[in-house]
Design a protein around this motif. Structure first.
Motif, PDB file in Angstrom:
ATOM      1  N   SER A   1      -3.273  14.100   5.659  1.00 17.75           N
ATOM      2  CA  SER A   1      -2.857  15.249   6.467  1.00 17.75           C
ATOM      3  C   SER A   1      -1.851  14.868   7.550  1.00 17.75           C
ATOM      4  N   SER A   2      -1.937  13.638   8.065  1.00 16.84           N
ATOM      5  CA  SER A   2      -1.007  13.241   9.126  1.00 16.84           C
ATOM      6  C   SER A   2       0.425  13.146   8.598  1.00 16.84           C
ATOM      7  N   LEU A   3       0.598  12.830   7.295  1.00 16.58           N
ATOM      8  CA  LEU A   3       1.932  12.833   6.708  1.00 16.58           C
ATOM      9  C   LEU A   3       2.456  14.258   6.521  1.00 16.58           C
ATOM     10  N   VAL A   4       1.575  15.186   6.184  1.00 16.66           N
ATOM     11  CA  VAL A   4       1.966  16.594   6.094  1.00 16.66           C
ATOM     12  C   VAL A   4       2.420  17.101   7.456  1.00 16.66           C
ATOM     13  N   ASP A   5       1.707  16.681   8.503  1.00 16.94           N
ATOM     14  CA  ASP A   5       2.085  17.063   9.863  1.00 16.94           C
ATOM     15  C   ASP A   5       3.474  16.519  10.208  1.00 16.94           C
ATOM     16  N   LEU A   6       3.748  15.274   9.815  1.00 22.85           N
ATOM     17  CA  LEU A   6       5.060  14.678  10.061  1.00 22.85           C
ATOM     18  C   LEU A   6       6.146  15.464   9.338  1.00 22.85           C
ATOM     19  N   LYS A   7       5.914  15.788   8.094  1.00 24.04           N
ATOM     20  CA  LYS A   7       6.896  16.517   7.290  1.00 24.04           C
ATOM     21  C   LYS A   7       7.164  17.903   7.853  1.00 24.04           C
ATOM     22  N   THR A   8       6.122  18.567   8.319  1.00 22.23           N
ATOM     23  CA  THR A   8       6.232  19.962   8.763  1.00 22.23           C
ATOM     24  C   THR A   8       6.783  20.097  10.170  1.00 22.23           C
ATOM     25  N   ASN A   9       6.376  19.198  11.064  1.00 24.46           N
ATOM     26  CA  ASN A   9       6.650  19.392  12.493  1.00 24.46           C
ATOM     27  C   ASN A   9       7.638  18.392  13.079  1.00 24.46           C
TER      28      ASN A   9
ATOM     29  N   PHE B   1       0.858  -1.181   0.000  1.00 26.46           N
ATOM     30  CA  PHE B   1       0.000   0.000   0.000  1.00 26.46           C
ATOM     31  C   PHE B   1       0.895   1.233   0.000  1.00 26.46           C
ATOM     32  N   SER B   2       0.486   2.278  -0.753  1.00 27.50           N
ATOM     33  CA  SER B   2       1.258   3.517  -0.840  1.00 27.50           C
ATOM     34  C   SER B   2       0.371   4.682  -0.429  1.00 27.50           C
ATOM     35  N   PHE B   3       0.927   5.582   0.409  1.00 26.31           N
ATOM     36  CA  PHE B   3       0.178   6.738   0.890  1.00 26.31           C
ATOM     37  C   PHE B   3       1.041   7.977   0.673  1.00 26.31           C
ATOM     38  N   ASP B   4       0.471   9.001   0.006  1.00 25.95           N
ATOM     39  CA  ASP B   4       1.239  10.215  -0.276  1.00 25.95           C
ATOM     40  C   ASP B   4       0.792  11.358   0.628  1.00 25.95           C
ATOM     41  N   LEU B   5       1.186  12.575   0.281  1.00 26.72           N
ATOM     42  CA  LEU B   5       0.920  13.729   1.141  1.00 26.72           C
ATOM     43  C   LEU B   5      -0.523  14.203   1.084  1.00 26.72           C
TER      44      LEU B   5
ATOM     45  N   VAL C   1       8.901  14.874  19.452  1.00 28.97           N
ATOM     46  CA  VAL C   1       7.540  15.207  19.014  1.00 28.97           C
ATOM     47  C   VAL C   1       6.852  13.910  18.601  1.00 28.97           C
ATOM     48  N   LYS C   2       5.660  13.681  19.124  1.00 30.17           N
ATOM     49  CA  LYS C   2       4.927  12.440  18.860  1.00 30.17           C
ATOM     50  C   LYS C   2       3.953  12.642  17.702  1.00 30.17           C
ATOM     51  N   PHE C   3       3.855  11.629  16.856  1.00 32.97           N
ATOM     52  CA  PHE C   3       2.963  11.678  15.695  1.00 32.97           C
ATOM     53  C   PHE C   3       2.079  10.445  15.678  1.00 32.97           C
ATOM     54  N   ASN C   4       0.849  10.615  15.225  1.00 34.96           N
ATOM     55  CA  ASN C   4      -0.088   9.513  15.043  1.00 34.96           C
ATOM     56  C   ASN C   4      -0.571   9.542  13.595  1.00 34.96           C
ATOM     57  N   LEU C   5       0.030   8.708  12.772  1.00 37.74           N
ATOM     58  CA  LEU C   5      -0.336   8.661  11.359  1.00 37.74           C
ATOM     59  C   LEU C   5      -1.636   7.893  11.181  1.00 37.74           C
ATOM     60  N   ASN C   6      -2.565   8.469  10.436  1.00 40.11           N
ATOM     61  CA  ASN C   6      -3.834   7.831  10.103  1.00 40.11           C
ATOM     62  C   ASN C   6      -3.854   7.644   8.599  1.00 40.11           C
ATOM     63  N   LEU C   7      -3.712   6.403   8.154  1.00 45.75           N
ATOM     64  CA  LEU C   7      -3.569   6.102   6.730  1.00 45.75           C
ATOM     65  C   LEU C   7      -4.756   5.274   6.258  1.00 45.75           C
ATOM     66  N   ASN C   8      -5.488   5.812   5.324  1.00 46.49           N
ATOM     67  CA  ASN C   8      -6.704   5.159   4.823  1.00 46.49           C
ATOM     68  C   ASN C   8      -6.622   5.067   3.307  1.00 46.49           C
ATOM     69  N   PRO C   9      -6.600   3.856   2.733  1.00 47.97           N
ATOM     70  CA  PRO C   9      -6.518   3.716   1.278  1.00 47.97           C
ATOM     71  C   PRO C   9      -7.807   4.063   0.549  1.00 47.97           C
ATOM     72  N   GLY C  10      -8.911   4.241   1.281  1.00 44.82           N
ATOM     73  CA  GLY C  10     -10.161   4.654   0.666  1.00 44.82           C
ATOM     74  C   GLY C  10     -11.109   3.528   0.314  1.00 44.82           C
ATOM     75  N   ALA C  11     -10.637   2.296   0.316  1.00 40.38           N
ATOM     76  CA  ALA C  11     -11.504   1.156  -0.005  1.00 40.38           C
ATOM     77  C   ALA C  11     -12.106   0.590   1.271  1.00 40.38           C
ATOM     78  N   VAL C  12     -13.337   0.078   1.176  1.00 39.37           N
ATOM     79  CA  VAL C  12     -14.017  -0.509   2.332  1.00 39.37           C
ATOM     80  C   VAL C  12     -13.367  -1.856   2.671  1.00 39.37           C
ATOM     81  N   ASP C  13     -13.177  -2.076   3.967  1.00 43.56           N
ATOM     82  CA  ASP C  13     -12.612  -3.350   4.451  1.00 43.56           C
ATOM     83  C   ASP C  13     -11.253  -3.670   3.828  1.00 43.56           C
ATOM     84  N   SER C  14     -10.424  -2.638   3.656  1.00 45.06           N
ATOM     85  CA  SER C  14      -9.121  -2.843   3.005  1.00 45.06           C
ATOM     86  C   SER C  14      -8.240  -3.838   3.748  1.00 45.06           C
ATOM     87  N   PHE C  15      -8.348  -3.870   5.082  1.00 48.71           N
ATOM     88  CA  PHE C  15      -7.426  -4.674   5.872  1.00 48.71           C
ATOM     89  C   PHE C  15      -8.131  -5.772   6.660  1.00 48.71           C
TER      90      PHE C  15
END
Length: 532
Positions: A195-203, A188-192, A208-222
């Motif tokens: 928003s959580s990846l933008v937060d990682l890149k910026t801050n 699976f690939s997730f780009d910018l 500093v603690k980060f919580n990445l939320n990655l959603n591929p957009g498909a139902v029941d992906s995992f």
């Protein structure tokens, strides 16, 4: 070291400005990381209360010196901005990372060597100076961009990654493009766009603690990972500074599917007479959480699989208990090797012997709730395995009101000749209703193989169709064992008595018939003589 002059940066101090000495100890060090263009200052506070006066918006200046260099080079020449620490705290700030730092070059194109550094931390009214006579050069690994504790939580639709930045990779993370994740062989690939990846890149910064939320957009992906108590997953960050792609590998400390944690209270496994017996007791609050999770799905489950995976260093075996309804009263789940499919019985017996003597056993419980083939909720928990003390435990029901507990083949000599507390929780094996709870204190040691209790209620409870949880306690030592076997000696005595009675009656009848036939024969002969 040759005497050198130090060029101090211009510091604006008011008329009352003062220098505060001994804010930091001589253990303060500096590390230079050329491959990521970073100077890392590791501060060791001297616990000087006078230094607490520095505000959160303190500034830093670093002056480097080299005996072969014509003039010392102040760092601001190479940092085209004023370096300010916005969250400085004297007692709490123990490292400062100066980014984009490169040593000047000599005439041959090589970096100059450092003979000393002068670090100045200052505000408008105060300044403290730290002299460093040695700098360590370290090639920083891109595996050190984050601290080791990095769990990933998998839900049916999203991935959640918790990460804590070390601050060692600001330049690379500042050029972040995407994150690539592989789960159980699927990529699976997730780009910018996330928003959580933008937060990682910026801050991205130290601690500093980060919580990445990655959603591929498909139902029941995992959802395909839901039945796996341990999920295989790898990931890496992909960055690009305009010239080259850089890969930063992430190492997960744990990868788990979304589940209700700590679902069970007292849970364990007992081995008894070639049978695995699992005791599973759910917490009331966990059952409430489960009902709430099922309610969110909008479905009522119609199939539940209780999967128990027993693993040692060398082998593994899986037991499945399938039902259409969850019964909270059922606490014990027996699996006899003789009840396994015919092609697995020998494997089960071999594994039983292996587990019985193994000191390293892991037991994983997976409770899976389905509506048809759609999984609604799961629980994955690792439960305790208490090393076996006995190979076989059973009750011997005697005459009168006596019942004797047999403890066969002591595996571990755990208990000494002291008063031991025996507790028995006994239920019916068919409907799980409680037959009774019993408690006795007797002197016991591991040399005894039989303990008798004179209790008519206990005798009645274990006479037939029971499941017993036994807890033995001796001081701070405790042992739990589950079994469901009894021998009814009083019944056997009755059968033997009946057999003897029937045998005696049969012999008596045979003798009686023989005597009657003999008398009858005599009479026939007598009658014949009279006729003659």
């Amino acid at each position: 070291m040759l005497q050198v002059s130090i060029l101090l940066a211009a510091i604006l101090l008011d008329a009352d400005g003062r220098e505060i000495h001994t804010c930091y100890t001589y253990d303060t060090t500096v590390e230079y990381r050329p491959n990521i263009k970073q100077l890392l200052i590791l501060l060791v506070p001297n616990n000087n209360s006078a230094c607490d006066i520095f505000p959160a918006g303190a500034n830093i200046n670093v002056t480097i010196g080299n005996t072969d260099f014509a003039t010392t080079v102040p760092l601001p020449v190479y940092l085209p901005y004023s370096y300010t620490i916005s969250n400085f705290g004297y007692q709490n700030t123990t490292q400062i990372a100066v980014e984009g730092f490169s040593l000047p070059l000599d005439g041959l194109g090589d970096e100059i060597s450092i003979d000393f550094l002068l670090i100045e931390i200052y505000s408008y009214a105060e300044i403290t100076r730290i002299e460093i006579l040695e700098m360590q050069t370290i090639i920083s690994s891109l595996s050190e961009c984050f601290y080791a504790d990095m769990p990933m939580l998998v839900t049916k639709d999203s991935l959640y990654i918790s990460m804590n930045a070390t601050g060692l990779c600001r330049i690379q993370i500042g050029a972040l493009k995407s994150i690539q994740v592989t789960i159980e062989g699927k990529q699976f690939s997730f780009d910018l766009m996330h928003s959580s990846l933008v937060d990682l890149k910026t801050n991205y910064n130290h601690n500093v603690k980060f919580n990445l939320n990655l959603n591929p957009g498909a139902v029941d992906s995992f959802s395909f990972t839901a039945q796996k108590p341990d999920i295989a997953a790898t990931a890496y960050l992909l960055t690009n500074d305009g010239a080259i792609d850089t890969r930063i590998d992430l190492v997960f400390s744990e990868v788990k599917y979304d589940t209700i944690l700590n679902f069970y209270s007292l849970s364990s496994m007992s081995l008894n007479d070639k049978a695995f017996i699992f005791t599973i007791i759910s917490k009331p609050q966990s059952l409430t959480a489960l009902r709430a999770k099922l309610l969110l799905t909008g479905y009522t489950y119609n199939k539940r699989i209780l999967r128990l995976i027993v693993t040692t260093n060398e082998q593994s075996y899986t037991f499945d208990y399938i039902t259409s309804k969850y019964n909270a009263l059922q606490l014990h789940f027996p699996f006899k090797c003789s009840d396994q499919p015919s092609n697995q019985q020998q494997q089960c017996l071999t594994f039983y012997e292996h587990v019985r003597t193994s000191s390293n056993v892991k037991i994983t419980i997976s409770a899976l709730f389905f509506y048809n083939d759609n999984i609604l909720a799961v629980q994955h928990n690792v439960i305790d395995h208490i090393p076996q003390v006995f190979e076989r435990v059973y009750f011997n029901v005697g005459s009168g009101s006596q019942s004797c507990l047999h403890l066969q083949n002591t595996v571990q000599n755990t208990f000494g000749a002291e008063v031991t507390n025996f507790k028995f929780n006994i239920m019916r094996a068919d409907n799980y209703s409680v037959k009774g709870n019993f408690e006795y204190n007797v002197v016991y040691d591991h040399s005894k193989i039989e303990i008798c209790f004179n209790d008519a209620l206990l005798q009645d409870a274990v006479r037939e169709n029971f499941m017993a949880l036994m807890i033995m306690s001796q001081g701070d030592k405790q042992y739990v064992h589950v079994f469901q076997e009894s021998k009814n000696n009083s019944q056997q005595d009755s059968i033997l008595a009946n057999y003897i009675l029937v045998t005696v009656f049969s012999i008596a009848t045979t003798v009686f018939v023989a005597v009657r036939l003999f008398i009858f024969g005599k009479r026939i002969k007598s009658l014949k003589k009279k006729k003659n």
